[in-house]
Write an enzyme that holds these catalytic residues in place. Structure first.
Site, PDB file in Angstrom:
ATOM      1  N   CYS A  88       0.838  -1.194   0.000  1.00 45.78           N
ATOM      2  CA  CYS A  88       0.000   0.000   0.000  1.00 45.78           C
ATOM      3  C   CYS A  88       0.871   1.241   0.000  1.00 45.78           C
ATOM      4  O   CYS A  88       2.097   1.145   0.029  1.00 45.78           O
ATOM      5  CB  CYS A  88      -0.915  -0.005   1.208  1.00 45.78           C
ATOM      6  SG  CYS A  88      -0.003   0.099   2.737  1.00 45.78           S
ATOM      7  N   SER A  89       0.235   2.391   0.016  1.00 43.22           N
ATOM      8  CA  SER A  89       1.000   3.627  -0.036  1.00 43.22           C
ATOM      9  C   SER A  89       1.437   4.091   1.351  1.00 43.22           C
ATOM     10  O   SER A  89       2.588   4.462   1.543  1.00 43.22           O
ATOM     11  CB  SER A  89       0.211   4.721  -0.745  1.00 43.22           C
ATOM     12  OG  SER A  89      -1.027   4.924  -0.115  1.00 43.22           O
TER      13      SER A  89
END
Length: 103
Positions: free
Chosen positions: A8-9
């Site tokens: 994910c970011s």
């Protein structure tokens, strides 16, 4: 042992999903681990994994990761599963992908 990565970011919602995945894995006695990582960690070869499950918010990274690791399973987590933080369904999704790759 199966090693799953959730990519994910920033890790906020992914950390909650990871915890639900871990709970399901433990409850069912599945031999697997789950970690949340960033794309940079994967590309930096800092992780050992069998499958990378990409959060929908960074779906644009899928091809880059798949090209770097052509022998690994790299797939986006379906938006519905991610949005519901459905750890059980995401684990089942990942295991099914790995089984299909073997087969």
């Amino acid at each position: 042992m199966t090693n799953l990565l959730v990519c994910c970011s920033q890790g906020m919602s992914s950390s909650a999903l990871m915890q639900k995945m871990r709970n399901y894995i433990e409850q069912e006695g599945i031999e697997a681990t789950v970690k949340v990582v960033t794309t940079a960690q994967i590309m930096g070869r800092e992780c050992e994994f069998d499958a990378v499950l990409i959060g929908p918010q960074i779906r644009f990274e899928k091809n880059k990761i798949q090209n770097a690791f052509p022998d690994k399973v790299v797939e986006m987590i379906p938006m519905q599963l991610y949005g519901r933080l459905d750890g059980e369904a995401v684990v089942k999704f990942a295991l099914k992908l790995l089984e299909e790759k073997k087969g």
